[in-house]
Design a protein around this motif. Structure first.
Motif, short mmCIF file in Angstrom:
data_model
loop_
_atom_site.label_atom_id
_atom_site.label_comp_id
_atom_site.label_asym_id
_atom_site.label_seq_id
_atom_site.Cartn_x
_atom_site.Cartn_y
_atom_site.Cartn_z
N SER A 107 5.87 -7.05 25.81
CA SER A 107 4.86 -5.95 25.63
C SER A 107 4.68 -5.03 24.51
CB SER A 107 4.75 -5.28 27.21
OG SER A 107 3.55 -4.31 27.24
N ARG A 108 6.13 -4.54 24.16
CA ARG A 108 6.04 -3.78 23.00
C ARG A 108 5.61 -4.26 21.76
NH1 ARG A 108 6.15 -2.37 18.67
NH2 ARG A 108 7.57 -0.57 17.61
N TYR A 109 6.11 -5.65 21.59
CA TYR A 109 5.65 -6.33 20.32
C TYR A 109 4.48 -7.10 20.68
CZ TYR A 109 9.90 -4.31 19.14
OH TYR A 109 11.22 -3.25 18.73
N GLY A 110 3.26 -6.38 20.92
CA GLY A 110 1.98 -7.12 20.93
C GLY A 110 1.83 -7.98 22.06
N LYS A 111 2.40 -7.80 23.18
CA LYS A 111 2.24 -8.87 24.14
C LYS A 111 2.76 -10.17 23.77
CE LYS A 111 -1.01 -5.88 26.53
NZ LYS A 111 -2.04 -5.63 27.12
N PRO A 433 18.57 -2.99 19.90
CA PRO A 433 17.72 -2.61 18.63
C PRO A 433 16.16 -2.56 18.94
CG PRO A 433 19.28 -3.81 17.99
CD PRO A 433 19.66 -4.02 19.46
N ALA A 434 15.93 -3.75 19.57
CA ALA A 434 14.26 -4.01 20.08
C ALA A 434 14.04 -2.99 20.98
CB ALA A 434 14.37 -5.31 20.82
N VAL A 435 14.53 -2.63 21.91
CA VAL A 435 14.22 -1.43 22.85
C VAL A 435 14.19 -0.15 22.23
CG1 VAL A 435 14.69 -0.25 24.95
CG2 VAL A 435 14.75 -2.93 24.89
N LEU A 436 15.30 0.24 21.66
CA LEU A 436 15.51 1.59 21.11
C LEU A 436 14.27 1.77 19.85
CD1 LEU A 436 17.22 3.45 22.40
CD2 LEU A 436 18.83 3.31 20.23
N GLY A 437 14.41 0.66 19.03
CA GLY A 437 13.61 0.85 17.94
C GLY A 437 12.08 0.90 18.49
N GLY A 438 11.91 0.06 19.65
CA GLY A 438 10.58 -0.06 20.19
C GLY A 438 9.79 1.15 20.53
N ILE A 439 10.69 2.30 21.23
CA ILE A 439 10.11 3.17 21.70
C ILE A 439 10.32 4.51 20.61
CG2 ILE A 439 10.45 2.48 24.21
CD1 ILE A 439 12.83 4.58 24.11
N ALA A 444 8.45 -1.01 13.74
CA ALA A 444 8.95 -2.07 14.01
C ALA A 444 8.16 -3.50 14.17
CB ALA A 444 9.77 -1.78 15.37
N THR A 445 8.32 -4.55 13.87
CA THR A 445 7.33 -5.78 14.09
C THR A 445 7.71 -6.90 14.95
OG1 THR A 445 8.11 -7.06 12.49
CG2 THR A 445 6.54 -5.43 11.90
N LYS A 446 7.07 -7.61 15.56
CA LYS A 446 7.19 -8.72 16.37
C LYS A 446 8.32 -9.68 15.79
CE LYS A 446 4.55 -12.38 16.92
NZ LYS A 446 3.42 -13.04 17.27
N VAL A 533 0.10 -3.04 16.57
CA VAL A 533 0.02 -1.66 16.07
C VAL A 533 -0.52 -0.71 17.34
CG1 VAL A 533 -1.12 -0.04 14.61
CG2 VAL A 533 -0.87 -2.29 13.92
N SER A 534 -1.18 -1.06 18.15
CA SER A 534 -1.87 -0.49 19.16
C SER A 534 -0.52 -0.37 20.27
CB SER A 534 -3.12 -0.62 19.82
OG SER A 534 -2.99 -2.02 20.60
N GLN A 535 -0.14 -1.25 20.51
CA GLN A 535 1.18 -1.14 21.62
C GLN A 535 2.50 -0.37 21.02
OE1 GLN A 535 -0.45 -2.24 24.21
NE2 GLN A 535 1.45 -3.60 24.96
N ALA A 536 2.62 -0.80 19.50
CA ALA A 536 3.68 0.38 19.10
C ALA A 536 3.32 1.80 19.30
CB ALA A 536 3.93 -0.05 17.62
N ASP A 537 1.94 2.06 19.14
CA ASP A 537 1.52 3.56 19.01
C ASP A 537 1.76 3.91 20.46
OD1 ASP A 537 0.50 5.52 17.84
OD2 ASP A 537 -1.35 5.36 18.78
#
Lengths: 911, 68
Positions: A107-111, A433-439, A444-446, A533-537
């Motif tokens: 979900s974080r990386y554009g579903k 990395p993916a979770v911590l960077g994600g929030i 961070a990109t997909k 971009v919108s999910q990251a935000d």
């Protein structure tokens, strides 16, 4: 003890768990939730303590002393941060209806479907060894209780249908299916399950404390006595020294880091702490109650381990089962049974929650998206999808447990509980990395997350589970000892030549380093899709969105209200679907029956609720099948492009205009400067001319006066005076003529007739006229004419004036008393070239252009007062220009000056 | 959530990280008896308890002032 009784007690225990779950669900339906409570929440987190903790810690402590502790110290270190970190994850997950750790990452990386698939695979393959050790613990404790002696036979050596572990696996699968898949909850919340888990946490803690008390205070006389005993025995006292048990800072750090990550990111931990969370504020109490639970369950580990080593002869009893063997050895059968039940509860709670979490992942993020991708959307497929989804989960539960049994039978038996468990921890740490960077990192990109995870998982698989395959005979032992194909650098336990670290530490180091570095740099070198971009935000700035009322929507989506209703009913069941739509109508104060087309708002509403049931990626695909996305139409796009083009053209035109304007301004400025200069020159000139005129007039006036008032002036004196008067008058005339000449020349060339004349003759004549003057002034002079005749088209008088002017000039400026003038005429190509050279002061380069201007008189301190009118050279220049020629000067200061005139040769053809 | 609270918890995390890692930990790596147990055992469990206590104090403070 009879095996039958043990089985019966186990079944009774499980039935009791079901009763708890049933009561909890009943209270939930009545609106008096039992689980909505921070203490129950904290206890449910204690699902972290599994058979690993219950049996394995003692086993670990028996060999490496305090080495068992980092697994619990890690959570203790990170717990203060939960209030910040875990709460944020919970708030995000609730707003996005996230159902699992894989769903969170996807979900974080554009579903992203693929990211969901990868994360699910990592979780499943990472957790299977972990589940296998629970099977091992249950079956070992069962054997012990039934026979009073461990390891009657090796599970690997008997056929599977006689193996108790297989039947345990099957029984666990049945429990899990009954617990987790009775119905499909849109939020994936199972209050009954949480209540049962919390109860199990209490039971296992009590059982462990009880055996701890029994060992410490019954067999021995408290901590002091046990520790003294240990200290007197050098074999045991080494357990208190970190150095002697081969624990260094590096090992300790990595082990505690692994557990810090695992306590949040293990699928079962994520499930109880995030998905099953009822209120984010419960995290506050949990951040100190859970560490307290861990402290209590660990305090007796070392005493039990010491007691086991002290009581049993070396090697007689497996340390992993000291917890059970000690009461059995002292014939406390009831206590042993209770302790066994505690171990059973520790193992079952882990297995049930972990397998449910994995089955949700497999269903929502693996099977369903692939199914939806590969098959075209047909409405009939959605009929009874509710049932189908549950079917998928049930099958996943069975598959996962059978895989775990397979791993146990193949390799698990050879290793201790903890060493296998740490393999799983290392796999799960790849999510960090993916979770911590994600929030916290919007950039961070997909692709960054995908490649980072793949790299980390790849290294993990190569360095940890793959070498265990050597046990099964799939791989030769040389693979570990000398690397694949004999490449020593690739030895799985000493990757890239890293020695001196344990298998786990070096695997964790390499996999996490590669993962993080790749995640970071790929993110920086790739770009995000609009949805990313919108999910990251939304993930990073979740609190901003929670405060604001409007949900953001990146795409303006539309769908038929009818379609949305059908989808919700199919996936969530009709009552739930209707309830959701009614809630929406009430909150928005609209009547959906009146509307045919649903706006983006309702579409998003439906999507988030569907995501709860089937995961974000699947919900996106399903909603996509009924919506008409109108992000921006082609026409709109063209319009935008057109406008952009116009703006660009307009700005280019503006740029041109402004450049033109600048140029014009510059020209005007220059013209203005020239005018000013001319004005100044004119004023100077008038002063000069007036002065020049006054000098002869004064002398004429004075001399005439003398002649008039002195009648008896001697004749010769009178004659002399009259000569001066005449010459001065002539000078005046000359001056006035020159000014008039200037006017004439300036009035234009058209009134002058040009005819072929001999320039050489003109030059010779003018030169002869001035020869006397040069002689008088004692100037050496020379005339050189190379070609004669030299026909040019011109006016005789004017050309004569040119030559006279130039020679007069040379006379004026040649060196005083030692002058030299050379006049040289020749033909150069199509030009007649006249050079007049003097040996005077020369002309400064800056003045060489200026001297041809009107009214210019060069003056400097050396030269003193100007000697001419300032018109000579200008007149010369004008005449030459009228003849189609040009004039310039070559000079260097103190080296004299050469004036060069070029006039076109006249030929028959040019006529 | 008040910012002060976040920073206090962050600080506690770093202190815990420091106290529960080398080289601080190695200072206590002895088998000498102390308080009925050994130095390292006592050190770890006392520190652990202290961290729990401080977390509880920070988290549970100002509960009443919270907006919800």
């Amino acid at each position: 003890m009879d095996a039958g009784i043990i089985i019966l007690i186990s079944i009774a225990y499980v039935a009791f768990l079901f009763l708890i779950a049933y009561l909890a669900e009943k209270r939930e339906k009545a609106g008096r939730s039992l689980v909505n409570n921070s203490v129950i929440y904290s206890l449910s987190l204690a699902v972290y303590c599994t058979a690993w903790t219950y049996y394995g810690s003692v086993g670990r402590a028996a060999t490496s002393g305090l080495g068992f502790l980092p697994t619990y110290i890690g959570p203790a270190i990170v717990a203060p941060l939960w209030w910040v970190l875990l709460k944020k994850v919970i708030v995000i997950s609730k707003s996005q209806r996230i159902t699992s750790i894989a769903d969170f990452i996807s979900s974080r990386y554009g579903k992203s479907t693929w990211l969901g698939v990868i994360a699910t695979l990592i979780a499943v393959f990472g957790i299977i060894p972990y589940i296998s050790i629970q099977l091992k613990a249950i079956s070992t404790s069962f054997d012990l209780l039934a026979t009073k002696q461990g390891a009657l036979y090796l599970h690997a050596e008997i056929p599977f249908y006689l193996d108790s572990a297989l039947y345990i696996a099957i029984a666990l699968a049945v429990f899990t299916i009954l617990f987790g898949t009775r119905n499909l909850d849109p939020n994936e919340r199972h209050e009954g399950l949480v209540a049962a888990i919390a109860f199990e946490s209490i039971l296992k803690l009590m059982a462990f404390l009880m055996v701890g008390f029994f060992v410490t205070f019954w067999i021995y006389d408290g901590f002091g006595s046990i520790f003294r005993k240990a200290m007197s025995n050098p074999e045991l006292s080494r357990l208190f020294s970190l150095e002697e048990t081969n624990i260094n800072g590096w090992e300790w750090f990595w082990l505690s880091f692994l557990s810090m990550s695992a306590v949040l990111l293990l699928p079962r931990q994520f499930h109880v702490s995030v998905v099953e969370n009822t209120n984010p504020n419960h995290v506050g109490k949990a951040s100190w109650l859970f560490p307290l639970y861990l402290l209590l369950i660990n305090i007796f580990v070392l005493p039990i381990a010491i007691a086991g080593l002290d009581q049993f002869p070396a090697g007689a009893v497996e340390p992993d089962s000291f917890v059970l063997s000690l009461p059995l050895a002292h014939n406390k059968e009831i206590l042993a049974l209770f302790v066994g039940l505690g171990g059973f509860s520790a193992a079952t709670s882990m297995v049930i929650v972990a397998v449910i979490a994995l089955s949700i992942m497999i269903g929502n993020n693996l099977v369903l998206p692939l199914l939806l991708r590969t098959q075209a959307f047909h409405e009939e497929q959605y009929i009874n999808l509710n049932v189908r989804l549950l079917g998928i989960r049930r099958i996943s539960i069975i598959v996962v447990l059978l895989l775990a049994y397979g791993y146990f039978k193949a390799v698990g038996e050879q290793y201790t509980l903890v060493s296998v468990g740490l393999i799983s921890f290392t796999a799960i740490t790849q999510f960090v990395p993916a979770v911590l960077g994600g929030i916290y990192w919007k950039r961070a990109t997909k692709k960054g997350a995908l490649w980072g995870l793949l790299a980390g998982f790849g290294i993990w698989a190569y360095t940890l589970p793959l070498p265990t395959m050597v046990e099964t005979g799939v791989l030769p032992i040389q693979f570990i000892d000398h690397g694949p194909f004999g490449i020593e650098l690739l030895k799985p336990h000493q990757l890239f030549g890293l020695t001196g670290a344990s298998h786990i530490t070096q695997a964790a180091f390499w996999s996490l380093t590669a993962n993080t570095v790749i995640y970071f740099f790929v993110s920086l070198f790739t770009s995000q899709s609009p949805l990313e971009v919108s999910q990251a935000d939304l993930f990073v700035d979740i609190y901003k969105y929670r405060k604001g009322s409007t949900d953001y929507d990146v795409m303006r989506r539309q769908a038929m209200v009818k379609d949305i209703r059908i989808l919700l009913n199919r996936f969530l069941g009709e009552p739930r679907g209707n309830l959701l739509l009614n809630a929406y109508e009430n909150s928005q104060r609209i009547d959906l029956a009146q509307q045919k087309v649903a706006g983006a708002d309702l579409v998003n509403y439906a999507e988030t609720h569907l995501a709860g049931a089937i995961g974000a990626a699947s919900a996106k695909i399903i909603i996509g099948s009924i919506t008409k996305e109108e992000p921006i139409s082609l026409e709109e796009m063209f319009k935008v492009l057109e406008q952009t083009k116009e703006i660009i053209q307009y700005s280019k035109a503006l740029e041109r205009k402004s450049a033109e304007l600048e140029r014009t301004t510059k020209q005007l400025k220059e013209a203005n400067e020239r005018l000013k200069e001319l004005d100044r020159l004119k004023a100077d000139f008038i002063t000069t001319v007036t002065h020049e005129l006054r000098t002869p007039i004064t002398s004429i006036k004075a001399l005439s006066k003398i002649i008039k008032e002195t009648p008896n002036l001697p004749e010769e004196q009178k004659q002399e005076f009259l000569t001066i008067v005449v010459s001065e008058s002539e000078r005046l005339t000359r001056l006035i003529n020159q000014v008039l000449d200037l006017e004439k020349i300036q009035s234009g060339p058209e009134n002058r007739t040009l005819a072929p004349i001999d320039f050489a003759a003109v030059t010779e004549r003018a030169y002869s006229g001035l020869r006397q003057l040069m002689r008088d002034r004692n100037i050496r002079h020379e005339l050189m004419i190379e070609h004669q005749p030299l026909k040019v088209k011109g006016n005789n008088d004017r050309l004569t004036q040119v030559v006279v002017n130039l020679i007069s000039n040379a006379i004026k400026f040649s060196k005083e008393g030692n002058g030299a003038i050379t006049v040289h005429l020749c033909q150069d190509g199509q030009m007649a070239v006249l050079k007049v050279q003097d040996n005077g002061k020369g002309i400064q380069p800056k003045d060489q252009k200026l001297i041809f201007e009107k009214f210019t008189q060069l003056s400097d301190e050396d030269r003193g007062k100007p000697k001419g009118s300032g018109l000579g050279l200008f007149i010369t220049h004008s005449i030459v220009a009228q003849h189609g020629g040009n004039i310039h000067v070559e000079s260097q200061p103190e080296m004299g000056a050469t004036f060069i005139v070029e006039i076109p040769i006249w030929t028959e053809k040019s006529q | 959530m008040t910012n002060d609270k976040v920073f206090k918890l962050l600080g506690l995390f770093f202190v815990a990280l420091l106290l529960f890692n080398f080289p601080i930990l190695s200072l206590f790596s002895e088998g000498r008896p102390m308080g009925g147990a050994t130095v390292i055992f006592t050190y770890i469990f006392l520190t652990w308890g202290a961290i729990i206590l401080f977390t509880a104090l920070i988290v549970e403070s100002n509960q009443n002032n919270k907006p919800r």
